[in-house]
Write a protein that holds these residues in place. Sequence first.
Motif, PDB file in Angstrom:
ATOM      1  N   ARG A 160       0.826  -1.202   0.000  1.00 25.50           N
ATOM      2  CA  ARG A 160       0.000   0.000   0.000  1.00 25.50           C
ATOM      3  C   ARG A 160       0.868   1.263   0.000  1.00 25.50           C
ATOM      4  N   ALA A 161       1.952   1.264   0.817  1.00 25.86           N
ATOM      5  CA  ALA A 161       2.811   2.446   0.905  1.00 25.86           C
ATOM      6  C   ALA A 161       3.543   2.714  -0.406  1.00 25.86           C
ATOM      7  N   TRP A 162       3.870   1.657  -1.167  1.00 31.48           N
ATOM      8  CA  TRP A 162       4.624   1.825  -2.410  1.00 31.48           C
ATOM      9  C   TRP A 162       3.714   2.058  -3.620  1.00 31.48           C
ATOM     10  N   GLY A 163       2.424   2.158  -3.387  1.00 37.11           N
ATOM     11  CA  GLY A 163       1.516   2.456  -4.485  1.00 37.11           C
ATOM     12  C   GLY A 163       1.270   1.288  -5.421  1.00 37.11           C
ATOM     13  N   ALA A 164       1.281   0.081  -4.912  1.00 40.59           N
ATOM     14  CA  ALA A 164       1.076  -1.112  -5.745  1.00 40.59           C
ATOM     15  C   ALA A 164      -0.242  -1.781  -5.388  1.00 40.59           C
ATOM     16  N   ARG A 165      -1.251  -0.999  -5.113  1.00 41.86           N
ATOM     17  CA  ARG A 165      -2.536  -1.559  -4.671  1.00 41.86           C
ATOM     18  C   ARG A 165      -3.148  -2.489  -5.718  1.00 41.86           C
ATOM     19  N   GLU A 166      -2.876  -2.203  -7.028  1.00 47.45           N
ATOM     20  CA  GLU A 166      -3.491  -3.028  -8.067  1.00 47.45           C
ATOM     21  C   GLU A 166      -3.086  -4.497  -7.963  1.00 47.45           C
ATOM     22  N   ARG A 167      -1.904  -4.758  -7.424  1.00 43.39           N
ATOM     23  CA  ARG A 167      -1.424  -6.137  -7.338  1.00 43.39           C
ATOM     24  C   ARG A 167      -1.289  -6.591  -5.880  1.00 43.39           C
ATOM     25  N   ALA A 168      -1.914  -5.869  -4.958  1.00 43.00           N
ATOM     26  CA  ALA A 168      -1.763  -6.160  -3.536  1.00 43.00           C
ATOM     27  C   ALA A 168      -2.219  -7.570  -3.195  1.00 43.00           C
ATOM     28  N   ASP A 169      -3.383  -7.980  -3.711  1.00 38.57           N
ATOM     29  CA  ASP A 169      -3.896  -9.312  -3.370  1.00 38.57           C
ATOM     30  C   ASP A 169      -2.968 -10.402  -3.889  1.00 38.57           C
ATOM     31  N   GLU A 170      -2.438 -10.218  -5.115  1.00 42.31           N
ATOM     32  CA  GLU A 170      -1.554 -11.230  -5.693  1.00 42.31           C
ATOM     33  C   GLU A 170      -0.267 -11.345  -4.873  1.00 42.31           C
ATOM     34  N   ILE A 171       0.323 -10.213  -4.554  1.00 40.80           N
ATOM     35  CA  ILE A 171       1.594 -10.231  -3.818  1.00 40.80           C
ATOM     36  C   ILE A 171       1.400 -10.861  -2.440  1.00 40.80           C
ATOM     37  N   GLU A 172       0.320 -10.495  -1.758  1.00 41.08           N
ATOM     38  CA  GLU A 172       0.083 -11.025  -0.416  1.00 41.08           C
ATOM     39  C   GLU A 172      -0.178 -12.529  -0.464  1.00 41.08           C
ATOM     40  N   LEU A 173      -0.921 -12.985  -1.453  1.00 37.94           N
ATOM     41  CA  LEU A 173      -1.235 -14.408  -1.564  1.00 37.94           C
ATOM     42  C   LEU A 173       0.021 -15.231  -1.849  1.00 37.94           C
ATOM     43  N   VAL A 174       0.855 -14.750  -2.771  1.00 34.49           N
ATOM     44  CA  VAL A 174       2.081 -15.473  -3.111  1.00 34.49           C
ATOM     45  C   VAL A 174       3.024 -15.510  -1.914  1.00 34.49           C
ATOM     46  N   ALA A 175       3.201 -14.381  -1.231  1.00 34.70           N
ATOM     47  CA  ALA A 175       4.085 -14.344  -0.063  1.00 34.70           C
ATOM     48  C   ALA A 175       3.601 -15.302   1.008  1.00 34.70           C
ATOM     49  N   ASP A 176       2.293 -15.367   1.206  1.00 33.66           N
ATOM     50  CA  ASP A 176       1.736 -16.262   2.215  1.00 33.66           C
ATOM     51  C   ASP A 176       2.013 -17.715   1.861  1.00 33.66           C
ATOM     52  N   GLU A 177       1.920 -18.054   0.573  1.00 26.55           N
ATOM     53  CA  GLU A 177       2.197 -19.422   0.144  1.00 26.55           C
ATOM     54  C   GLU A 177       3.661 -19.787   0.382  1.00 26.55           C
ATOM     55  N   LEU A 178       4.568 -18.878   0.055  1.00 27.42           N
ATOM     56  CA  LEU A 178       5.991 -19.163   0.223  1.00 27.42           C
ATOM     57  C   LEU A 178       6.351 -19.341   1.697  1.00 27.42           C
ATOM     58  N   VAL A 179       5.794 -18.499   2.554  1.00 29.22           N
ATOM     59  CA  VAL A 179       6.072 -18.606   3.986  1.00 29.22           C
ATOM     60  C   VAL A 179       5.502 -19.901   4.541  1.00 29.22           C
ATOM     61  N   THR A 180       4.291 -20.256   4.123  1.00 34.27           N
ATOM     62  CA  THR A 180       3.654 -21.477   4.623  1.00 34.27           C
ATOM     63  C   THR A 180       4.456 -22.707   4.214  1.00 34.27           C
ATOM     64  N   ASN A 181       4.929 -22.725   2.970  1.00 29.46           N
ATOM     65  CA  ASN A 181       5.745 -23.855   2.509  1.00 29.46           C
ATOM     66  C   ASN A 181       7.024 -23.980   3.325  1.00 29.46           C
ATOM     67  N   ALA A 182       7.657 -22.811   3.610  1.00 27.26           N
ATOM     68  CA  ALA A 182       8.907 -22.850   4.367  1.00 27.26           C
ATOM     69  C   ALA A 182       8.685 -23.402   5.764  1.00 27.26           C
ATOM     70  N   LEU A 183       7.591 -23.050   6.389  1.00 24.64           N
ATOM     71  CA  LEU A 183       7.322 -23.507   7.750  1.00 24.64           C
ATOM     72  C   LEU A 183       6.894 -24.972   7.776  1.00 24.64           C
ATOM     73  N   LEU A 184       6.195 -25.425   6.701  1.00 23.50           N
ATOM     74  CA  LEU A 184       5.695 -26.803   6.682  1.00 23.50           C
ATOM     75  C   LEU A 184       6.787 -27.809   6.344  1.00 23.50           C
ATOM     76  N   HIS A 185       7.693 -27.437   5.445  1.00 22.23           N
ATOM     77  CA  HIS A 185       8.635 -28.416   4.896  1.00 22.23           C
ATOM     78  C   HIS A 185      10.047 -28.260   5.449  1.00 22.23           C
ATOM     79  N   THR A 186      10.245 -27.387   6.442  1.00 22.58           N
ATOM     80  CA  THR A 186      11.553 -27.261   7.102  1.00 22.58           C
ATOM     81  C   THR A 186      11.336 -27.306   8.605  1.00 22.58           C
ATOM     82  N   ASP A 187      12.441 -27.495   9.314  1.00 19.45           N
ATOM     83  CA  ASP A 187      12.341 -27.588  10.770  1.00 19.45           C
ATOM     84  C   ASP A 187      12.605 -26.265  11.472  1.00 19.45           C
TER      85      ASP A 187
END
Length: 695
Positions: free
Chosen positions: A586-613
């Motif tokens: 929001r601060a960087w003015g990328a609201r048009e892609r905010a949902d996409e960026i947030e969804l992808v970041a959430d997937e990457l973080v979830t994978n890291a927590l699920l598949h690593t110790d």
Amino acid sequence: MVDRGATPAAVPPPDDWPARPELILALNRTGGFDWDLDGGRMHLDEAALEILHVPPGTFHGNISDLAGRLPRTDASRLDALVSSALKDGSESYGAYYRVRVPDGSLRWTYTQGRILRAEDGRPRRIIGIVRDATLELDRAGPRMQDEERRHQTTVVETITAALAHARTVQDVIDFFKDAQAVEHLGSDLLVLGLVEAGRIHLVAEGPSVHFIPGTRYTRVDDNFPMSDVIRTLAPRFIESREEFASSYPWLWERIKDIGIASAAYLPLIAQARPIGALGLLYRDARGFTRQERNLFIALSSSLAQSIARAMLFDQEHDLAEGLQQSMLPRRIPDVPGANIAVRYRSARMGRDIGGDWYDAIPLPGGRVGAVIGDVQGHDTHAAAVMGQLRIVLRAYATEGHAPATVMARASAFLHDLDTDRFATCTYAEADLTTGVVQLVRAGHIDPMLRHTDGTCRRLPVSGGLPLGLSAEFGRLDYPVTTVELDPGETLMLFTDGLVEVPGSDLDQGMQQLSGIVREGPYELQKLADLLCDVVGERVGEDDMAVLLLRRQGAAVRGGGKLQQHIAPADPEALSAGRHMIRAAVRAWGARERADEIELVADELVTNALLHTDGAAVVTIRMLPGPERRVRVEVEDKSSALPRRREPGESGVSGRGLLLVDRLADVWGTEPRGGGKSVWCEFVVPDRHHTPESPD
């Protein structure tokens, strides 16, 4: 035996019967006066001069020649009576007063005057009598003694009451510098000296300053009247100019032009030791009656107790403030990209230690943490809790925890301490490159934002319970409020001592603060000084701490970076990471892609927590260059590279990298020493770009 029933003609009269008026007046010790008000002349006959005990050759027809013959209080009362009679149209007046005789005692006198006026009512002349009233009032001796005792009691009570509000030594000094102090004490001039490190420091003189060079600091063994009374612990009464000159020749040569003729110097003794001396100086030579001496001794005792109490207050307050200051940061670190100013001011109405504190914490990636807080109470325990809280908050922040996690852990820490205290706090984490500020509030008052044009507004920040209480009630969720700090703007964090004004509510205090900041200087240190001075002008029972954080530099198009450490099984950190992504986009003015960026970041973080110790570190940054691109990276400690798989039969697993591939413009993996980084980039439109209108 005289036959009182005889007729007047039966007994011949005395040879000088009827007596002449002169004989009648003389036998009754009565004199006369004639006061020409227009010309300012006064005539006193010989009887009047004798009754007033005026030495031969000292009266020259001026009312000022009688100065010093009456005690100051009697002279003031008589002057007020005559002035009132002249102004209100009275035809006459009468008054009893005391006259000082050569041996220092006082004799009662009565004056009665007849006022002669012009046709327009203007007083022009007073003709009257002066008579000795001592015999007349002898029968009223006990009553007069009672009145004298009441007068003495009144003087002591008046001074004591005036000093009752003096909390500090400076308050006592200010009282004696005031002209009212001289009026209360009935002297023409006064001096006050305090013993400091074996010397006598002359700290006050009234009603005007006449400090004699060489007398501001003197030794106890010098030949000065103050030195004498401090050495001997006994008062010193000087009754004439000659006595002053012979006893203290050096001092007399320097004060004789002021017109001082007599003085009373009183030791100030507290707990059997001298702490100072008070000098009462008079312009007329006078003896001091036993009653006056008793009055002075009682007065000096009361004054000494007031000064001793004020000294104790100052010592305790200085000790408390020094301890408080020692628990605050010794210095505020230099943070690239920011100007920071801090101030702390202790309460004027209290002597105890406060629990207010501030801190500035440099963080990796061009970030800085700013803390303001207030522990309940004003004592050493509050200060101890404050010191511990400051340390743990700094530790949690430097470990990389999200602002909400920092606050939650600090609350749990306080709850686990052996204390019943709670604390309010606001923690702000600012990225100085992007200007994104994440704010978390625990029962504290809202901060304020000062814009570059000087306008100031309150920042509504969602808050949780105070530290300690949130853990007690199991409500450790602290919402995060995100704001953007433009270059030149100032974030203001403060405790309630800055805005709590006696007789006003919090909203009024915030409005007043906004006005002060709006009209105040732009330079940050001067603004902080101004806020401290404003608090110092009012009497309060609370401490004040303030932290001002100003973002430097011009706005940048690239290079912004935010980072969040997310531990396994830490839902608060995961939530804070999502919030960080959303705030940055929001601060960087990328609201048009905010949902996409947030969804992808959430997937990457979830994978890291699920598949690593281990934990994961998510980073979002704005890449510099002609094309604005947002890059999201998730690091973990596993060297195993992710692979894209088709979804399972249930359709639940295997979708993560497919989603990343579909939504991101580009993505990939990089080895990072003992781990790896999975990254993706999104092209975002220029926030300053305006689309062309269609033809």
